[in-house]
Design an enzyme around this catalytic site. Structure first.
Site, PDB file in Angstrom:
ATOM      1  CG  ASP A   1      -1.912   1.091   1.260  1.00  0.00           C
ATOM      2  OD1 ASP A   1      -2.758   1.116   0.358  1.00  0.00           O
ATOM      3  OD2 ASP A   1      -1.858   1.920   2.182  1.00  0.00           O
TER       4      ASP A   1
ATOM      5  CD  GLU B   1      -2.461   2.479  -3.295  1.00  0.00           C
ATOM      6  OE1 GLU B   1      -3.472   3.176  -3.486  1.00  0.00           O
ATOM      7  OE2 GLU B   1      -1.854   2.450  -2.205  1.00  0.00           O
TER       8      GLU B   1
ATOM      9  CG  ASP C   1      -8.012   2.966  -3.225  1.00  0.00           C
ATOM     10  OD1 ASP C   1      -8.668   3.333  -2.239  1.00  0.00           O
ATOM     11  OD2 ASP C   1      -6.932   2.362  -3.126  1.00  0.00           O
TER      12      ASP C   1
END
Length: 567
Positions: free
Chosen positions: A326, A355, A422
């Site tokens: 992340d 990410e 997201d």
């Protein structure tokens, strides 16, 4: 010739080894320039002045401003040096480190030839063996399926058909995923990416307070082991989500800093501007605008060791198959280099997918991540099929530009997305046009890399931005006889069984206002045509593998066809 446009760089995405004795070279030229021939003149570093070999380069990519030639050379000696020659209107030009020249003196080549001094095996990016034919399915755990009905259910405040709020809890858990493994296997899924599972007060769990504790809403470590064991029995890989950029302000180390200020042994684990933390004035680095998510300081060695041990622990003890990382681009390169080395020593095939929403070339050279969540692909697909911002030629340029950012090995391992937790749901972005969603899926499944689909796309679930894009999964709404579900199954089967879609060459172009993706391997071609020209198009008949809105050699608007033929 526009000399200023010609570009090459050693040891980069323009020159990279793909094996112990093979190297791929790229050369950029102006889009308007036409060359009769582009060649590489190469040889051994130590006798290049007397012995050279020549190989032709082929035109491989084209974007908005440039064309790119490419060739892969098999070497007899990996102490490799080279220059380029370009033939224009019968005259040969030479391109070396000094630029474009009318002539070249090989006796003085050691001053200005390009070089890749030695291919060291340890520096060659490695493909993940098991990744070759995988299709990923992202599970936002709280919204997927409730399996343990014996747990405390008092926290649940969201019903299946309700629109979620930021504080909504539906009750999904690890047992719920385990109970749906056969469903996922039947769909064809063979890899799962799970959002965070660790102790947290939120529904999404990206604010972790204990990395060694599975959140009780999701279950226990025994539930995690059961899920992984049963998934592996079905040849389904499991990727967990690592949040190492920041943590919850409830984590014990930050609580110690709140209590003791600069005297805390964890003070340097965070980036604090002052002797003590002020949560009202927020005198410390945070994630986004969230003062309850303090940012870790990965310049601190002790913190790096702590986080790396977490990564090792779940690979070693639970046999997870990889980590999704992340907010990975906000952590130090030093941390990711150390993290990769430590995790890969336990399992060389542990996938590290980050990410990173933008160009991530500095991270994708083989010493940090294996791949990224390819949001650039997402945006290009949205611009073409949902927002109508790009036509077929323009989206081909954009997709080529994305491919050119990295070497072929990284491109082979990209996680290509239409939507995630997201983003808006793609189905909503394309105004719930099922034909456009199906065309987008065809592009996703034929592009270089691995498809990653978001839970519920098979319904298809609707949803705008967070938290609307995290609606509960309603298995009762799946139409198992409908065109979307069956097309998705067919695309998954094609991607997991057809070798032309795995670790093969790719050519992206346009033809007659249609997007054309070509995959090539062993003198065989797989071609994908997507027609979003607002006109029906005729295509010469070939061996059709899969199609939508195609009949009698006519590809209708909002349709695709996938064909095979000999090269």
């Amino acid at each position: 010739m526009i000399k200023e446009a010609i570009f090459h760089e050693e040891d980069s995405n323009y020159a990279f080894p793909i094996s112990k004795n093979e190297i791929t070279l790229r050369l950029r030229v102006a889009k308007k320039d036409e060359f009769a021939k582009v060649q590489v003149v190469y040889g051994n570093k130590y006798d290049y002045y007397i012995k050279q070999q020549v190989i032709d380069m082929g035109l491989k990519y084209e974007d908005y401003m440039f064309k790119y030639y490419e060739v892969t050379i098999k070497l007899w000696d990996v102490r490799f040096v080279y220059i380029f020659t370009l033939n224009e209107n019968g005259k040969t030009y030479y391109f070396c480190e000094d630029g474009v020249k009318d002539s070249y003196d090989y006796n003085l080549a050691y001053f200005n030839c390009f070089q890749f001094p030695y291919i060291n095996e340890v520096d060659i990016p490695k493909r993940i063996d098991w990744l070759k034919n995988r299709v990923f399915y992202e599970v936002f755990i709280d919204r997927f399926n409730l399996g343990n009905k014996e747990k405390d259910l008092s926290y649940i405040n969201l019903k299946i058909n309700e629109i979620p709020k930021p504080t909504s809890f539906y009750g999904g858990d690890l047992k719920g995923i385990t109970n749906k493994l056969n469903y996922l296997k039947e769909l064809g899924i063979n890899a799962l990416y799970l959002t965070p599972i660790f102790k947290s007060i939120s529904n999404h769990k990206y604010d972790i307070s204990d990395y060694y504790d599975v959140d009780k809403q999701f279950g226990s470590k025994e539930d995690l082991k059961e899920l992984i064991t049963k998934a592996h029995q079905l040849d389904i890989k499991i990727i967990l989500d690592a949040v190492f950029n920041h943590c919850s302000d409830q984590i014990e180390q930050f609580q110690d800093v709140l209590k003791h200020g600069k005297k805390s042994k964890y003070y340097d684990w965070f980036i604090i501007h002052g002797d003590k933390v002020d949560q009202e004035k927020v005198n410390y680095e945070i994630f986004s605008i969230c003062n309850y998510l303090p940012k870790f300081n990965t310049s601190n060695k002790e913190l790096r060791e702590y986080l790396i041990e977490i990564g090792k622990y779940y690979v070693r003890e639970f046999k997870i198959d990889g980590w999704r990382l992340d907010v990975a681009d906000e952590l130090s390169h030093c941390f990711w280099q150390e993290f990769r080395k430590a995790v890969k020593e336990i399992d060389p095939n542990c996938l590290l997918v980050a990410e990173n929403w933008h160009n991530s070339y500095p991270f994708l050279r083989g010493d940090q991540f294996d791949s990224i969540m390819n949001y650039s692909f997402t945006k290009a697909t949205l611009d073409y099929l949902a927002l109508n911002n790009l036509n077929a030629k323009e989206v081909a340029y954009q997709l080529n530009a994305i491919l050119l950012r990295n070497n072929d090995i990284a491109n082979d391992m990209m996680l290509n997305l239409l939507d995630t937790h997201d983003t808006d749901r793609f189905y909503t972005s394309c105004n719930k046009d099922l034909d456009l969603l199906i065309c987008a899926l065809a592009l996703q499944f034929c592009f270089k890399g691995n498809p990653g689909i978001y839970y519920g796309i098979e319904i298809p679930l609707e949803g705008g931005y967070d938290p609307d894009n995290r609606r509960p999964m309603d298995f009762n709404k799946i139409d198992y006889n409908g065109k979307l579900y069956n097309m998705l199954r067919a695309l998954i089967k094609l991607r997991t069984t057809n070798d032309l879609l795995a670790y093969s060459e790719i050519y992206v172009t346009s033809e007659n206002d249609m997007l054309l993706i070509i995959r090539k391997k062993n003198n065989k071609l797989l071609k994908l045509y997507i027609n979003y020209s607002h006109k029906n198009k005729k295509i010469k008949g070939k061996t059709v593998i899969l199609c939508h809105n195609y009949e009698n050699n006519i590809l209708n608007d909002k349709g695709f066809v996938i064909m095979e033929e000999n090269a």
